[in-house]
Write a protein that holds these residues in place. Structure first.
Motif, PDB file in Angstrom:
ATOM      1  N   SER A  63       0.809  -1.221   0.000  1.00 46.31           N
ATOM      2  CA  SER A  63       0.000   0.000   0.000  1.00 46.31           C
ATOM      3  C   SER A  63       0.843   1.273   0.000  1.00 46.31           C
ATOM      4  N   LYS A  87      -2.137  10.214   0.992  1.00 47.44           N
ATOM      5  CA  LYS A  87      -3.546  10.041   0.670  1.00 47.44           C
ATOM      6  C   LYS A  87      -4.365  10.093   1.960  1.00 47.44           C
ATOM      7  N   GLU A  89      -6.325   8.011   3.068  1.00 46.12           N
ATOM      8  CA  GLU A  89      -6.309   6.694   3.707  1.00 46.12           C
ATOM      9  C   GLU A  89      -5.008   6.406   4.451  1.00 46.12           C
ATOM     10  N   ASP A  90      -4.044   7.311   4.359  1.00 44.42           N
ATOM     11  CA  ASP A  90      -2.828   7.171   5.167  1.00 44.42           C
ATOM     12  C   ASP A  90      -3.034   7.728   6.573  1.00 44.42           C
TER      13      ASP A  90
END
Length: 120
Positions: A63, A87, A89-90
Motif C-alpha cells: 500500500s 492520501k 487513507e494514510d
C-alpha cells in the motif's frame, strides 16, 4: 530494554509529504530491525515498512510502495519514514517498533505513536 520515541506527525493535505522520525535509546545494539506500523480508527494495526539495522535491507507494504521510504542513521540511532504523495487513507497513528537479534520475528518494543492526518 529499548526505548522508542516518534516525532514528525501532523496534518497535511493530500499529495503532500511528511517525514517521521523514531529515536531509539537503550540497548540499541541488540536490535535486529526497526519498523513502522499504523493504526487507523476502527482498524487493526498494520505493517508499513521495516529496515534491518545491520544491512539496511528494507521491506515495504504494498500500500505504500513507491510513496514511502524507510531509512536509518545508525550513528544517531534513528529511523525515518519519508511519506510522499500522501492520501487520506494514510491517516492513522504511526508507531515505531523494534525487534531484537535474539527474537527477529517478534516486535518487542513500541513507541507511543504519532498522529498523521491527511485531508482530502
Amino acid at each position: 530494554q529499548v526505548q522508542l520515541v516518534e516525532s514528525g506527525g501532523g496534518w497535511m493535505q493530500a499529495g503532500g509529504s511528511l517525514r517521521l522520525s523514531c529515536a531509539a535509546s537503550g540497548r540499541t545494539s541488540s536490535t535486529y530491525a526497526l519498523g513502522w506500523f499504523r493504526q487507523a480508527p476502527g482498524k487493526e494495526r498494520e505493517f508499513v515498512a521495516a529496515i534491518r539495522r545491520s544491512t539496511g535491507t528494507t521491506y515495504n507494504a504494498d500500500s505504500v510502495k513507491g510513496r514511502f521510504t524507510i531509512s536509518r542513521d545508525n550513528a544517531k540511532n534513528t529511523v525515518y519514514l519519508q511519506m510522499n504523495s500522501l492520501k487520506p487513507e494514510d491517516t492513522a497513528v504511526y508507531y515505531c517498533a523494534a525487534t531484537l537479534i535474539a527474537t527477529p520475528q517478534t516486535w518487542d518494543y513500541w513507541g507511543q505513536g504519532t498522529q498523521v492526518t491527511v485531508a482530502s
